[in-house]
Design a protein around this motif. Structure first.
Motif: not given
Length: 212
Positions: A15-19, A161-171
């Motif tokens: 959240r802090l890095r914001d992309g 890969d933080p972008d992919k990880e963020a999506m997969s952690l949601g489930t």
């Protein structure tokens, strides 16, 4: 990532890095991750370019039976794993990699347990690379903190890969491990405070208290 400590710190960092590749060091607010601080650390480079602890939480210091500040990070592992750990952390410093290490920790008394380590880059400028991380135990046995971990062996490594990880952690279902830290400890006001503690035998004593 399977353990709540790793997942919670990753979500906060993401959240802090914001992309961006990494958030700035000054953006991290200890009060926002107060439940994690006892197991959290920050690494920096020393004059030889080696990763050392800049700060370490009180439970983390108790787990290893020593004050970890200025202590070599790769030296926590067995000699055969130290060069690999050093290269992974250099990747966090220089390439802004996100690294997870699963390892088995071995105590002085011959006990062992599994741990999960997450290392996240912080932007401190080219001259001052930093790494924010957390070490979570898969369980909280009675001996942890009384029988210090003195050796470790790597079981698994993931460069994330933080972008992919963020999506997969949601489930993904996380695994909650009960804390050994008192629930009513107030949050430190700065990162310099969360590592301030001293040891008395197997206990960790936090400086402070009520003033009359």
């Amino acid at each position: 990532m399977k353990l709540n400590g790793s997942i919670a710190l990753f979500h906060y960092w993401n959240r802090l890095r914001d992309g961006r590749p990494a958030p700035r060091r000054t953006e991290v607010e200890p009060a926002e991750i107060k439940e994690l601080l006892a197991d959290t650390f920050i690494l920096e480079k020393d004059t030889r370019g080696e990763a050392v602890f800049r700060l370490a939480g009180t439970r983390l210091c108790a787990t290893y039976g020593r004050e970890l500040k200025s202590f070599s990070f790769p030296s926590l592992w067995r000699e055969r794993d130290q060069r690999l750990v050093a290269r992974l952390i250099q990747g966090v410093f220089l390439q802004k990699s996100v690294v997870m290490i699963g390892f088995e920790g071995f105590s002085r008394g011959g006990r062992s347990m599994s741990f999960e380590l997450l290392a996240l880059p912080l932007d401190g400028g080219a001259e001052h690379p930093r790494c924010l991380g957390v070490i979570s135990g898969a369980e909280k046995p009675y001996w942890l903190g009384a029988d210090p971990v003195s050796d470790a062996s790597i079981d698994a490594i993931r460069v994330i890969d933080p972008d992919k990880e963020a999506m997969s952690l949601g489930t993904r279902t996380s695994i909650e491990v009960p804390s050994l830290a008192p629930a009513d400890l107030s949050a430190p006001r700065s990162f310099s405070e969360f590592g301030r503690a001293r040891r008395v035998r197997h206990l960790v004593v936090l400086e402070g208290g009520r003033e009359e």
